[in-house]
Design a protein around this motif. Structure first.
Motif, PDB file in Angstrom:
ATOM      1  N   THR A  39       0.834  -1.207   0.000  1.00 57.55           N
ATOM      2  CA  THR A  39       0.000   0.000   0.000  1.00 57.55           C
ATOM      3  C   THR A  39       0.863   1.249   0.000  1.00 57.55           C
ATOM      4  OG1 THR A  39      -1.735  -1.189   1.189  1.00 57.55           O
ATOM      5  CG2 THR A  39      -1.888   1.205   1.160  1.00 57.55           C
ATOM      6  N   SER A  56      -8.594   0.523  -8.280  1.00 52.23           N
ATOM      7  CA  SER A  56      -7.926  -0.766  -8.214  1.00 52.23           C
ATOM      8  C   SER A  56      -8.868  -1.889  -8.634  1.00 52.23           C
ATOM      9  CB  SER A  56      -7.462  -1.015  -6.778  1.00 52.23           C
ATOM     10  OG  SER A  56      -6.822  -2.268  -6.689  1.00 52.23           O
ATOM     11  N   PRO A  58     -10.663  -5.518  -7.974  1.00 52.24           N
ATOM     12  CA  PRO A  58     -11.286  -6.009  -6.748  1.00 52.24           C
ATOM     13  C   PRO A  58     -10.411  -6.955  -5.927  1.00 52.24           C
ATOM     14  CG  PRO A  58     -12.319  -7.008  -8.669  1.00 52.24           C
ATOM     15  CD  PRO A  58     -11.385  -5.947  -9.173  1.00 52.24           C
ATOM     16  N   SER A  59      -9.516  -7.679  -6.541  1.00 55.58           N
ATOM     17  CA  SER A  59      -8.699  -8.629  -5.786  1.00 55.58           C
ATOM     18  C   SER A  59      -7.709  -7.935  -4.859  1.00 55.58           C
ATOM     19  CB  SER A  59      -7.966  -9.587  -6.726  1.00 55.58           C
ATOM     20  OG  SER A  59      -7.103  -8.869  -7.573  1.00 55.58           O
ATOM     21  N   LYS A  61      -8.389  -5.755  -2.722  1.00 54.90           N
ATOM     22  CA  LYS A  61      -9.022  -5.486  -1.421  1.00 54.90           C
ATOM     23  C   LYS A  61      -8.381  -6.314  -0.314  1.00 54.90           C
ATOM     24  CE  LYS A  61     -13.627  -4.167  -2.969  1.00 54.90           C
ATOM     25  NZ  LYS A  61     -15.061  -4.480  -2.895  1.00 54.90           N
ATOM     26  N   ASP A  66      -6.964   0.721   3.171  1.00 51.80           N
ATOM     27  CA  ASP A  66      -7.740   1.887   2.735  1.00 51.80           C
ATOM     28  C   ASP A  66      -7.367   3.156   3.491  1.00 51.80           C
ATOM     29  OD1 ASP A  66      -8.958  -0.326   1.552  1.00 51.80           O
ATOM     30  OD2 ASP A  66     -10.973   0.461   1.806  1.00 51.80           O
ATOM     31  N   SER A  77     -11.010   3.673  -5.028  1.00 49.23           N
ATOM     32  CA  SER A  77     -12.194   2.988  -5.548  1.00 49.23           C
ATOM     33  C   SER A  77     -11.783   1.615  -6.057  1.00 49.23           C
ATOM     34  CB  SER A  77     -12.804   3.772  -6.719  1.00 49.23           C
ATOM     35  OG  SER A  77     -13.119   5.082  -6.353  1.00 49.23           O
ATOM     36  N   TYR A  78     -12.744   0.695  -6.042  1.00 46.54           N
ATOM     37  CA  TYR A  78     -12.507  -0.644  -6.564  1.00 46.54           C
ATOM     38  C   TYR A  78     -13.447  -0.888  -7.741  1.00 46.54           C
ATOM     39  CZ  TYR A  78      -9.871  -1.512  -2.316  1.00 46.54           C
ATOM     40  OH  TYR A  78      -8.946  -1.449  -1.309  1.00 46.54           O
ATOM     41  N   ASN A  80     -15.842  -2.930 -10.236  1.00 44.34           N
ATOM     42  CA  ASN A  80     -16.790  -4.027 -10.171  1.00 44.34           C
ATOM     43  C   ASN A  80     -17.188  -4.324 -11.613  1.00 44.34           C
ATOM     44  OD1 ASN A  80     -18.997  -5.698 -10.074  1.00 44.34           O
ATOM     45  ND2 ASN A  80     -19.999  -4.620  -8.402  1.00 44.34           N
TER      46      ASN A  80
END
Length: 122
Positions: A39, A56, A58-59, A61, A66, A77-78, A80
């Motif tokens: 990070t 980014s 989703p993986s 996460k 954060d 943001s992720y 989808n």
């Protein structure tokens, strides 16, 4: 001829971006000072690029902290991919988890209309 995978990958990325009308600046990681930690590295790269937002997959996460983006005042943001509009794929049923190459091969010049960043989704 290109001598490294990075240079070949760069050509693919810039070529696909041009084909899809994506005008995002693309730069080399060697142009930045890299920090330790997953990070920390991302936040540091965003700061050096004067980014205000980081989007980014989703993986990520599972490892992104954060709060580090919050502290740096960088919106995180992720993506989808589930809500992208479906298009005709060669082998149904529709699969959201394919690469951009699938979209380009199936939809050709109409590809950008199926991307979230473009408002004209069918």
């Amino acid at each position: 001829t290109d001598e490294s995978l990075s240079k070949i990958n760069y050509r693919f990325i810039t070529g696909i971006s041009s084909l899809l009308g994506i005008k995002t600046k693309i730069s080399w990681s060697m142009d930045y000072k890299v920090a330790d930690g997953k990070t920390e590295r991302l936040v540091n790269l965003c700061r050096q690029a004067n980014a205000t937002e980081y989007i980014s997959g989703p993986s990520a996460k599972g490892y992104i902290v954060d709060e580090m983006f919050d502290a740096a005042e960088i919106k995180l943001s992720y993506m989808n991919y589930d809500s992208y509009p479906e298009y005709n794929q060669m082998f149904p049923p529709f699969d959201h988890f394919v690469s951009i190459v699938d979209l380009i091969f199936n939809m050709g010049p109409e590809s950008s209309k199926y991307m979230k960043s473009f408002k004209e989704c069918p």
